[in-house]
Design an enzyme around this catalytic site. Structure first.
Site, PDB file in Angstrom:
ATOM      1  N   CYS A   1      -2.602   0.439   9.716  1.00 34.13           N
ATOM      2  CA  CYS A   1      -4.038  -0.567   9.023  1.00 34.13           C
ATOM      3  C   CYS A   1      -4.901  -1.198   9.988  1.00 34.13           C
ATOM      4  CB  CYS A   1      -3.136  -1.615   8.039  1.00 34.13           C
ATOM      5  SG  CYS A   1      -1.467  -1.721   7.245  1.00 34.13           S
TER       6      CYS A   1
ATOM      7  N   HIS B   1       0.888  -1.015  -0.175  1.00 34.10           N
ATOM      8  CA  HIS B   1       0.070   0.591   0.215  1.00 34.10           C
ATOM      9  C   HIS B   1       0.826   1.351  -0.367  1.00 34.10           C
ATOM     10  CE1 HIS B   1      -3.579  -2.439   1.735  1.00 34.10           C
ATOM     11  NE2 HIS B   1      -3.673  -2.354   0.930  1.00 34.10           N
TER      12      HIS B   1
HETATM   13  N1  GLY Z   1      -2.453  -8.932   5.250  1.00 36.56           N
HETATM   14  C1  GLY Z   1      -2.859  -7.596   4.637  1.00 36.56           C
HETATM   15  C2  GLY Z   1      -3.097  -7.022   3.004  1.00 36.56           C
HETATM   16  O1  GLY Z   1      -2.743  -7.991   2.343  1.00 36.56           O
HETATM   17  O2  GLY Z   1      -4.436  -6.568   2.587  1.00 36.56           O
END
Ligand code: GLY
Length: 252
Positions: free
Chosen positions: A247, A160
């Site tokens: 997250c 991300h």
């Molecule tokens: N494990 C977090 C994701 O891949 O979105």
């Protein structure tokens, strides 16, 4: 100032989630302990916490940030870019509906909240394997209704955008040394993360504190030198699952 946060407890199926980290299988009991410490840190930062029940059908669902983009005025329900996570966003609608005016990312758009970084009145939208141009354009249209600017930034070799780039405030930006679109972010005071400490690029500013993952002393010192108060948290079990500090919560 943030006043609220939403977190979701990790499920017993946590170890079955998506990962590229090659750091071994997470220990569920330790993950729960680390989650509790994370919740306590958010409370110390002054946030009122909503703790959602675990969702065993979605092993990655404790990474609740990916399901939405939130501000004090509105929320945008995301559309996960990995099909294994599709459906998690449905679970957050009922939580956010009573709190915020909601908008929705729709097909063919997909977008993960982990790709969206707010810096003051501007949203940076990372174009990654999880967020496409259609999702980015939809978000741009939504946030512009609320007088926010937005800009799309290519993300390469990272899960991300916020895996590698995080805004601390006061124009200070933590940035992974190999981030491919550094020039698009040159108006910031860039704190380039030292090699070996890349995971700490995902440190999290909340009100008077910056939460920093434990074990990254150079980054911790760099953040302290900027004058921030810090809280260190061990995130080892979440790092194994490609997840970080940001997250694990939605903050608004
Ligand atoms: N494990 C977090 C994701 O891949 O979105």
């Amino acid at each position: 100032m943030f006043t609220k946060a939403i977190v979701r407890k990790p499920a017993e199926t946590f170890a079955n989630g998506i990962t590229t980290a090659k750091l071994g299988k997470p220990d569920y009991k330790l993950a729960l302990k680390q989650h509790e410490a994370y919740c306590n840190a958010l409370i110390k930062c002054g946030l009122e916490l909503t703790v959602l029940d675990a969702l065993p059908a979605f092993p990655d669902s404790c990474f609740v940030e990916d399901t939405a983009v939130v501000t004090k005025d509105f929320g945008v329900i995301a559309r996960p870019g990995d099909p294994r996570r599709l459906g998690e966003e449905q679970e957050i609608i009922k939580v956010l509906e009573p709190l915020l005016q909601l908008h929705y990312i729709k097909e063919p758009g997909f977008l993960d909240g982990g790709d969206i970084m707010q810096a003051d009145d501007r949203f940076y939208i990372g174009l990654s394997t999880r967020t496409n141009l259609a999702g980015s354009k939809q978000l741009h249209k939504i946030v512009s209704q609320y007088n926010y600017e937005s800009i799309s930034i290519p993300v390469c070799n990272l899960l991300h955008f916020k895996t590698g780039v995080n805004y601390l405030g006061e124009n200070n930006l933590l940035i992974h040394r190999d981030f491919c679109s550094k020039d698009d972010l040159k108006s910031f005071n860039q704190i380039v993360i030292e090699r070996g400490e890349e995971y700490a690029a995902n440190s999290l500013r909340i009100n008077d504190y910056v939460i920093v993952p434990k074990g990254f002393p150079k980054t911790l010192n760099a953040i302290k030198k900027l004058g921030y108060k810090t809280i260190e948290l061990n995130l080892s079990e979440y790092q194994k699952m490609d997840g970080g500090l940001s997250c694990l919560s939605l903050r608004f």
